[in-house]
Design a protein around this motif. Sequence first.
Motif, short mmCIF file in Angstrom:
data_model
loop_
_atom_site.label_atom_id
_atom_site.label_comp_id
_atom_site.label_asym_id
_atom_site.label_seq_id
_atom_site.Cartn_x
_atom_site.Cartn_y
_atom_site.Cartn_z
N VAL A 6 8.59 -11.26 0.51
CA VAL A 6 7.17 -11.32 1.91
C VAL A 6 5.64 -11.60 1.15
CG1 VAL A 6 6.94 -9.18 2.63
CG2 VAL A 6 7.34 -10.88 4.00
N SER A 7 5.33 -12.33 1.80
CA SER A 7 3.41 -11.95 0.75
C SER A 7 2.74 -11.74 2.38
CB SER A 7 3.29 -12.80 0.72
OG SER A 7 3.17 -14.29 1.58
N GLY A 8 1.18 -11.01 1.80
CA GLY A 8 1.13 -10.73 3.52
C GLY A 8 -0.15 -9.87 2.77
N ARG A 9 -0.95 -9.00 4.07
CA ARG A 9 -1.82 -8.02 3.52
C ARG A 9 -1.15 -6.90 3.81
NH1 ARG A 9 -6.53 -9.97 1.97
NH2 ARG A 9 -7.13 -12.37 2.34
N LEU A 10 -1.79 -5.42 3.03
CA LEU A 10 -1.41 -3.90 2.89
C LEU A 10 -2.65 -3.52 4.37
CD1 LEU A 10 0.41 -1.89 2.27
CD2 LEU A 10 -1.54 -1.72 0.53
N CYS A 11 -1.25 -3.25 5.42
CA CYS A 11 -2.57 -3.18 6.76
C CYS A 11 -2.23 -1.75 6.84
CB CYS A 11 -1.54 -3.63 7.35
SG CYS A 11 -0.13 -3.91 8.27
N GLU A 12 -1.50 -0.65 6.21
CA GLU A 12 -1.89 0.83 6.73
C GLU A 12 0.05 1.54 6.07
OE1 GLU A 12 1.24 3.60 9.27
OE2 GLU A 12 0.77 1.34 10.13
N LYS A 13 -1.02 2.66 5.05
CA LYS A 13 -0.14 3.91 4.11
C LYS A 13 -0.65 4.84 4.79
CE LYS A 13 -3.29 3.46 0.92
NZ LYS A 13 -3.90 3.08 -0.66
N LYS A 14 0.66 5.61 4.48
CA LYS A 14 1.22 6.97 4.39
C LYS A 14 0.04 7.71 3.61
CE LYS A 14 4.45 7.13 8.27
NZ LYS A 14 5.69 7.75 9.08
N PRO A 15 0.20 8.83 3.61
CA PRO A 15 -0.26 9.95 2.30
C PRO A 15 0.94 10.35 1.54
CG PRO A 15 -0.89 10.94 4.03
CD PRO A 15 -0.19 9.87 4.78
N VAL A 25 7.04 9.08 -4.04
CA VAL A 25 7.65 8.07 -2.37
C VAL A 25 6.49 7.87 -1.61
CG1 VAL A 25 8.60 7.93 -0.79
CG2 VAL A 25 9.53 9.43 -2.03
N ALA A 26 6.05 6.53 -1.60
CA ALA A 26 4.81 6.14 -0.71
C ALA A 26 5.87 5.04 0.29
CB ALA A 26 3.68 4.75 -2.18
N GLU A 27 4.55 5.15 1.25
CA GLU A 27 5.04 4.34 2.47
C GLU A 27 4.15 3.53 3.05
OE1 GLU A 27 8.09 6.69 5.51
OE2 GLU A 27 7.98 8.02 4.78
N ALA A 28 3.88 1.97 3.23
CA ALA A 28 2.83 0.89 3.91
C ALA A 28 3.75 0.26 5.09
CB ALA A 28 2.94 1.05 2.60
N ARG A 29 3.20 -0.66 5.81
CA ARG A 29 2.98 -1.22 6.41
C ARG A 29 2.83 -2.76 5.34
NH1 ARG A 29 5.75 -0.42 10.11
NH2 ARG A 29 6.22 -2.19 11.58
N GLU A 48 4.72 -7.25 11.28
CA GLU A 48 4.74 -6.11 10.10
C GLU A 48 5.94 -5.44 9.43
OE1 GLU A 48 1.55 -3.03 12.14
OE2 GLU A 48 0.07 -4.64 11.96
N ILE A 49 6.16 -5.04 8.66
CA ILE A 49 6.91 -5.02 7.51
C ILE A 49 7.22 -3.23 7.27
CG2 ILE A 49 9.04 -5.52 6.57
CD1 ILE A 49 8.18 -8.09 6.77
N PRO A 50 8.08 -2.37 7.88
CA PRO A 50 7.94 -1.33 6.91
C PRO A 50 8.49 -1.49 5.63
CG PRO A 50 9.29 -1.32 8.19
CD PRO A 50 8.91 -2.77 8.26
N LEU A 51 7.36 -0.49 4.55
CA LEU A 51 7.73 -0.73 3.04
C LEU A 51 7.70 0.87 3.04
CD1 LEU A 51 4.78 -2.89 1.24
CD2 LEU A 51 7.39 -3.94 2.03
N LEU A 52 8.93 0.23 1.79
CA LEU A 52 8.78 2.29 1.20
C LEU A 52 8.85 1.98 -0.86
CD1 LEU A 52 9.88 5.69 1.69
CD2 LEU A 52 12.20 4.06 1.29
N ALA A 53 8.67 2.49 -1.86
CA ALA A 53 8.44 2.53 -2.27
C ALA A 53 8.75 4.10 -3.53
CB ALA A 53 7.29 2.03 -3.01
N LEU A 54 9.11 4.19 -4.62
CA LEU A 54 9.56 4.96 -4.87
C LEU A 54 9.29 4.89 -6.98
CD1 LEU A 54 13.10 5.37 -4.28
CD2 LEU A 54 11.54 7.17 -3.19
N LEU A 61 1.32 1.07 -5.47
CA LEU A 61 1.38 1.18 -3.67
C LEU A 61 -0.08 2.36 -2.55
CD1 LEU A 61 2.37 -0.87 -1.66
CD2 LEU A 61 4.13 1.08 -0.72
N ASP A 62 0.23 3.46 -3.86
CA ASP A 62 -0.56 4.42 -3.26
C ASP A 62 -1.76 4.24 -3.51
OD1 ASP A 62 -1.17 7.39 -1.40
OD2 ASP A 62 -1.84 7.51 -3.73
N ALA A 63 -2.43 3.70 -4.13
CA ALA A 63 -4.23 3.97 -5.34
C ALA A 63 -4.07 1.66 -4.54
CB ALA A 63 -3.20 3.60 -7.07
N ALA A 64 -3.23 1.16 -3.96
CA ALA A 64 -3.78 -0.19 -3.70
C ALA A 64 -4.43 -0.50 -2.16
CB ALA A 64 -2.47 -1.25 -2.96
N PRO A 65 -5.51 -0.43 -2.80
CA PRO A 65 -7.00 -0.53 -0.61
C PRO A 65 -5.52 -0.91 0.89
CG PRO A 65 -7.43 -1.96 -2.63
CD PRO A 65 -6.08 -1.50 -3.24
#
Length: 109
Positions: A6-15, A25-29, A48-54, A61-65
């Motif tokens: 899927v493609s889209g815009r990063l709309c949410e990130k958790k610490p 571990v990064a969690e985002a949407r 919106e789709i939740p993402l999980l990256a390890l 993912l954490d560094a992406a604005p």
Amino acid sequence: MNQFQVSGRLCEKKPLRYTPAGVPVAEARIGHESEQLEAGLSRQVVCEIPLLALGPKAGWLDAAPLGVRVEVTGFLAARSRNSRALVLHVQEIEFLEGKENGQVLQEEG
């Protein structure tokens, strides 16, 4: 087979957090908007789709604005043993804006 792209815009990130073993571990949407053809009719898709990256992908993912356009490939899995809500586990992430200078991060192996 369990592969999702899927493609889209990063709309949410958790610490950024770490597992007890020290794995990041990064969690985002990701917010996706498109027009799809269904039964011969045009359909607007907004979700919106939740993402999980390890590991290293979590750092990327954490560094992406917020608001950056990305294309994500991975697999779908339940959030936890107690929750059947789906999460997209990131195996590859491509930053689409500034693509000439962008990078693709893939799962090794």
